[in-house]
Design an enzyme around this catalytic site. Structure first.
Site, mmCIF file in Angstrom:
data_model
loop_
_atom_site.group_PDB
_atom_site.id
_atom_site.type_symbol
_atom_site.label_atom_id
_atom_site.label_comp_id
_atom_site.label_asym_id
_atom_site.label_seq_id
_atom_site.Cartn_x
_atom_site.Cartn_y
_atom_site.Cartn_z
ATOM 1 C CB CYS A 1 42.221 44.242 37.255
ATOM 2 S SG CYS A 1 41.072 43.978 35.929
HETATM 3 C C1 BEZ Z 1 41.631 47.438 33.887
HETATM 4 O O1 BEZ Z 1 41.597 46.873 34.764
HETATM 5 O O2 BEZ Z 1 42.234 48.708 34.104
HETATM 6 C C2 BEZ Z 1 41.008 47.239 32.700
HETATM 7 C C3 BEZ Z 1 41.023 46.081 32.222
HETATM 8 C C4 BEZ Z 1 40.638 45.842 30.616
HETATM 9 C C5 BEZ Z 1 40.230 46.718 29.979
HETATM 10 C C6 BEZ Z 1 40.223 47.946 30.420
HETATM 11 C C7 BEZ Z 1 40.726 48.645 32.067
#
Ligand code: BEZ
Length: 212
Positions: free
Chosen positions: A45
């Site tokens: 994210c």
């Molecule tokens: C991420 O943004 O890295 C992420 C968020 C939720 C689950 C897995 C990865």
């Protein structure tokens, strides 16, 4: 509820990092991209939000407003913004919706319980000036999106909204386009001054009409 292409994009009010908004009022009849990400302070994210901030001038150039969402609270978004800038070099330059009650997430079907019953998946909605849904995309949490692909789709949507054309696989702005099947050959000769080639009767290729 599943939002489908052509549906009216639901209106809502929400707190964002740019203050409270009413979606329709904020959008003001322009194109918009509304996208969700699962959580703040997560690695994928963080890269996505920096990527959108970097591409903001490209969205602006196309008259497209961008807005993100996750179910975290406003204070969390505000803290995380510093990390996004540290990591990606891009300051958050578009609003992020705080949706701790999951009101907008449910309105737009951004929670897919069989994938994750708590957090939003990576949804994208491109919404037209008429407030109708023009594109939906859903990616899992583990896969960061290509926001340059979303710009490419916006280019196609904006072109095909104004001209009787469609865009082929992997088309990029400026490439040749396809005359839609509902236009007769006779009509196509009138509409497309640069002419067309037809490798098949149903596949008629013409230069992009907006190119000089
Ligand atoms: C991420 O943004 O890295 C992420 C968020 C939720 C689950 C897995 C990865």
């Amino acid at each position: 509820m599943t939002l489908q292409l052509g549906d009216e994009a639901p209106d809502f009010t929400a707190d964002t990092t740019d203050g409270p908004i009413s979606f329709r009022e904020w959008k003001r009849g322009s194109w918009a991209v509304l996208f969700s990400h699962p959580r703040d302070f997560t690695p994928v994210c963080t890269t996505e939000l920096g990527a959108v901030a970097a591409l903001k001038p490209e969205f602006d150039r196309r008259g497209v407003k961008v807005i993100g969402l996750s179910v975290d609270a406003l204070a969390s978004h505000e803290d995380w913004a510093g990390d996004i800038e540290d990591v990606t070099g891009h300051r958050l330059n578009f609003p992020l919706i705080a949706d701790p009650e999951r009101a907008v997430a449910h309105l737009y079907g951004m929670i897919h319980p069989n994938a994750d019953d708590t957090f939003t998946v990576r949804s994208v909605f491109v919404i037209g000036p008429d407030d109708r849904v023009k594109l939906t995309l859903t990616y899992p949490a583990s896969t960061g999106r290509s926001f340059s692909e979303i710009l490419r789709v916006v280019d196609s949507l904006q072109l095909t909204a104004d001209h009787a054309v469609a865009t082929p696989a992997d088309w990029q702005d400026g490439d040749n386009v396809i005359i839609v099947p509902s236009v007769s050959d006779e009509d196509a000769h009138q509409r497309f001054a640069k002419g067309f080639v037809a490798p098949k009767p149903y596949l008629r290729i013409t230069p992009q009409p907006t190119e000089a």
